[in-house]
Structures are given as structure tokens and as C-alpha cells.
Design a protein around this motif. Structure first.
Motif, short mmCIF file in Angstrom:
data_model
loop_
_atom_site.label_atom_id
_atom_site.label_comp_id
_atom_site.label_asym_id
_atom_site.label_seq_id
_atom_site.Cartn_x
_atom_site.Cartn_y
_atom_site.Cartn_z
N SER A 181 22.52 43.85 48.38
CA SER A 181 22.59 43.17 47.09
C SER A 181 23.52 43.94 46.16
N GLY A 182 23.89 43.30 45.07
CA GLY A 182 24.66 44.00 44.05
C GLY A 182 23.83 45.10 43.40
N LEU A 231 24.82 48.98 43.12
CA LEU A 231 24.83 49.74 41.86
C LEU A 231 23.93 50.97 41.97
N ALA A 238 19.91 44.31 36.01
CA ALA A 238 20.13 45.28 37.09
C ALA A 238 20.97 46.47 36.63
N VAL A 248 30.55 47.35 32.53
CA VAL A 248 30.29 46.05 33.14
C VAL A 248 31.45 45.12 32.81
N ASP A 293 30.41 48.36 37.12
CA ASP A 293 29.63 47.20 37.56
C ASP A 293 30.57 46.00 37.56
N CYS A 309 30.15 43.40 39.45
CA CYS A 309 29.40 42.35 40.15
C CYS A 309 29.91 40.94 39.82
N SER A 333 28.68 42.12 43.69
CA SER A 333 27.52 41.32 44.14
C SER A 333 28.02 40.02 44.78
N TYR A 352 25.63 37.49 45.38
CA TYR A 352 24.50 36.59 45.16
C TYR A 352 25.01 35.14 45.12
N GLY A 362 23.96 39.86 48.82
CA GLY A 362 24.78 40.91 49.39
C GLY A 362 25.47 41.70 48.30
N TYR A 365 23.54 36.32 27.63
CA TYR A 365 22.15 36.62 27.95
C TYR A 365 21.31 36.36 26.71
C1 LIG Z 1 24.60 39.81 39.72
C2 LIG Z 1 24.70 41.08 38.97
C3 LIG Z 1 24.10 42.27 39.41
C4 LIG Z 1 23.15 42.34 40.57
O1 LIG Z 1 23.55 41.73 41.70
P1 LIG Z 1 22.46 41.15 42.75
O2 LIG Z 1 23.33 40.86 43.93
O3 LIG Z 1 21.88 39.93 42.15
O4 LIG Z 1 21.48 42.22 43.01
C5 LIG Z 1 24.32 43.42 38.69
N1 LIG Z 1 25.06 43.43 37.58
C6 LIG Z 1 25.63 42.31 37.10
C7 LIG Z 1 26.45 42.39 35.86
C8 LIG Z 1 25.44 41.10 37.77
O5 LIG Z 1 25.99 39.99 37.27
#
Ligand SMILES: *Cc1c(COP(=O)(O)O)cnc(C)c1O
Length: 365
Positions: free
Chosen positions: A53-54, A58, A82, A125, A151, A153, A175, A177, A187, A310
Motif C-alpha cells: 500500500s501507499g 510511507l 496516512a 505531500v 509523499d 501518493c 500509492s 489504491y 499497492g 479534506y
Molecule cells: C492514498 C494516499 C496515501 C496512502 O495510500 P494507500 O495506498 O491508500 O495506503 C498516503 N498519502 C496520500 C497523500 C494519499 O493520497
């Protein structure tokens, strides 16, 4: 209903999964090796380590970067949980910095005032697919001897000055997802230019093995392995990455042309030198006929799903507040959490659907 996200999967992925199932090697195997090798090219980093997972990517990044109990880690409060939870998994303290109004990313100019003797790293991020202000962040990190953990992701294939997302951090996480720009259901990938970090990550994902082969262990570890089933899907998705990215960018441009002139609707900024890959297309509703929540309801009635990324700045979450945070600490993030609304931008959208999204908002003006 036009969904807010929809994975872009075809016969290729189905065939690839069937082939793995028939091969008899279904957990981590040759497909994982292949995706790691291919992914170094996507990210511009020398080493890639696949994870399940992402979040695992991380967490692994923080672990191999040496983040531990009582360390302070600077990050943004306006992100998916996360980002902060993985800092907590290492018993470190998340130290938030408010965000920029235009990109929603950490405000690099405000990082300096949060640095103490305990600060070890900055988790940046690349929110919604727009890279952070790394010109400033790199300089701060270098001057204060801080590690940058990126990050990424939401930012696969994003660029700044022709440099790829994932290559801005000393170590970075992606990530895959189901809702992400490319997916393998669940993943993640950790990428780094640091050989030592990559080696440690491969042991950490295997229960903290002492070496790759034996059954000797000398550290805590997890089962964070990606399966060949997921890797096979991801290998097919990689072939489509440029097409999928282009579609998102085109859809975003079309939406911004249609929505850009409407009073009280702020369309996403793309700063100079940036390739924004629009994991989310996020507008700001401020001074419009309807407030944000009313607009979301109106769109829903028209058959358009939208989402709030968010709704709550992370410093206001129960388990994070205990570090001494409270309302008013990060006014920009708190205000934006009341204004943001993400609209569909995924590659499945047709021109008619994009027009429906635009017209459903424009008709209210
Ligand atoms: C999706 C996401 C994650 C976590 O990824 P997963 O694959 O859902 O565990 C972490 N940080 C950010 C900013 C994300 O958008």
C-alpha cells in the motif's frame, strides 16, 4: 451517476492476472521484480521497492530514513490521514505547517519557524498531483540537515522543471489504491536514490529479516510485500500512464475553461514550471450563490458525484490533538477545508459529462 473516481482497467489487466494465477507464483515473485525495475524510470529514482500500500511505502520510507521515537517530523495538516499516521507509527511527533492557498501544499516559507533541535525530516505531500515548492524546501533541508520524505501518493508522473515526482525526496512513496491515477487495487512503491535505504526497505517489508535469504531477524518488521497479482496489474497500468495522465490534464483544462469565469468558484492553480497530474480537480467555493455543501447536493441531484478532500485539517483529529493542537492553529488549512470540493476529472469522462458538470454549476450563477 458520474462517479468521482473510476479505475481504468481493460482486458490487458484481466489477462495479466489470469497468467499470474496460472503460473503458480502468486505472492511476491518475478512480476514484483519487473515492476520495481520499470518504476525507477517513472520516478527518476535509482531504486524502487514495491509494497502492499501507499501507507506501507510511507511507513517504510520513514523507517529507513531513521525516524524514531521523540523525533519531530514537519508536514502538512491538509492531507490524507496516512501522512500523519505513519509518523505516529514511528512514535515521532507530527509538527504541522500551514498551507498555501493556491496549491493546497505546505507553505515552504513557514517551515523555518517550526524547526527545532529535534526536527529530523520534512514529509512533503504533492497534493492532488501538484508538486511542492522544492526550490525553497531543498534549501531549508540542506541548511538544517533534514531528510525530505516525499509523499507522492497522488502525484505519479507529475513534474517540476522536467524532474519527476518521486525524485524530490531523499525517499518517496507512491500509492496504487483503486482511486489513484494508476492502480492495482492496493499497492505502493518506495523509491530512493539511496542504496542503503533501498536495502533496508527490502528487509523491513519481510518482517525485519537480517538478510534476504535466512530466517534470522534483527529488527521489527512487517509483512508489507506486494503480490505478483498486483504487480501484473500495475505493469499494464504503467503502459497506459502517459495516456491516462494526458486525459486528466485535458479534462482539467476543459473544466477550468468552463468554470474559470464564475464568481465565487476558484479553479485549481498550476504554478509556473509545473506539470499538475490532477489526481483531484479541486475547486474553492467562496462567495458563490450556494455554499460548498449546498453545491455538492445540487450536483448530486444532477447525477454528478463530488467529494471533499479534506473536510478536516489533521491537527483537529482526536488522536493528534493531544500533541497540543487546537482550532485556529492553521487558519488557511481550516478555512480551505470548508471551501474545497473535488469534481470528477478521471479519464473515463466524456465531453458531454464535462459539459454537464460545467453547466450544472454555471446555471446557478
Ligand atoms: C492514498 C494516499 C496515501 C496512502 O495510500 P494507500 O495506498 O491508500 O495506503 C498516503 N498519502 C496520500 C497523500 C494519499 O493520497
Amino acid at each position: 451517476m458520474i462517479p468521482i473516481a473510476k479505475p481504468f482497467l481493460g482486458e490487458e489487466e484481466i489477462k495479466a492476472v489470469a497468467n499470474v494465477l496460472k503460473s503458480g507464483i502468486i505472492a511476491q515473485g518475478p512480476k514484483v521484480n519487473e515492476i520495481e525495475e520499470k518504476f525507477t524510470k517513472i520516478s527518476g529514482a535509482k531504486y524502487a521497492v514495491a509494497l502492499n500500500s501507499g501507507t506501507a511505502a510511507l511507513h517504510t520510507a520513514l523507517k529507513v530514513a531513521g525516524i524514531k521515537e521523540n523525533d519531530e517530523v514537519i508536514t502538512t495538516p491538509f492531507t490524507f490521514i496516512a501522512t500523519a499516521n505513519t509518523i505516529l507509527m514511528q512514535q515521532a511527533k507530527p509538527v504541522f505547517v500551514d498551507i498555501e492557498e493556491d496549491t493546497f501544499n505546505i507553505d515552504a516559507e513557514k517551515i523555518n519557524e517550526k524547526i527545532t533541535k529535534k526536527t529530523k525530516a520534512i514529509v512533503t505531500v504533492d497534493l492532488f498531483g501538484h508538486l511542492c515548492d522544492y526550490d525553497v524546501i531543498d534549501e531549508i533541508a540542506e541548511k538544517n540537515n533534514l531528510i525530505i520524505i516525499e509523499d507522492a501518493c497522488q502525484a505519479v508522473n507529475a513534474e517540476y522543471k522536467d524532474k519527476k515526482a518521486g525524485s524530490f525526496g531523499d525517499v518517496a512513496a507512491f500509492s496504487f489504491y483503486a482511486t489513484k491515477n494508476i492502480t492495482c487495487a492496493e499497492g505502493g512503491m518506495m523509491v530512493t536514490g539511496n542504496k542503503d535505504f533501498a536495502g533496508k526497505a527490502k528487509l523491513f517489508r519481510q518482517h525485519g529479516r537480517a538478510d534476504m535469504a535466512g530466517y534470522d531477524y534483527n529488527d521489527i518488521g512487517y509483512n508489507y510485500r506486494m503480490t505478483d497479482i498486483n504487480a501484473a496489474i500495475l505493469l499494464e497500468q504503467l503502459k497506459k500512464l502517459d495516456f491516462l495522465t494526458k486525459k486528466r490534464i485535458e479534462n482539467a483544462q476543459y473544466l477550468s475553461e468552463g468554470l474559470g469565469g464564475i464568481k465565487g468558484i476558484g479553479v485549481p492553480a498550476v504554478k509556473k514550471g509545473h506539470k499538475h497530474v490532477f489526481h483531484q480537480y479541486t475547486i474553492k467555493v467562496d462567495g458563490f450563490k450556494l455554499d460548498r455543501d449546498e453545491l455538492a447536493k445540487h450536483l448530486n441531484k444532477k447525477g454528478i458525484a463530488s467529494s471533499i478532500f479534506y473536510p478536516k485539517s489533521l491537527h483537529l483529529c482526536e488522536h493528534i490533538k493531544k500533541f497540543g493542537y487546537g482550532g485556529g492553529d492553521f487558519p488557511v488549512a481550516e478555512e480551505l477545508s470548508k471551501q474545497v470540493l473535488s469534481l470528477p476529472v478521471h479519464p473515463h469522462l466524456t465531453k458531454e459529462q464535462l459539459d454537464l458538470i460545467i453547466n450544472s454549476i454555471a446555471e446557478l450563477e
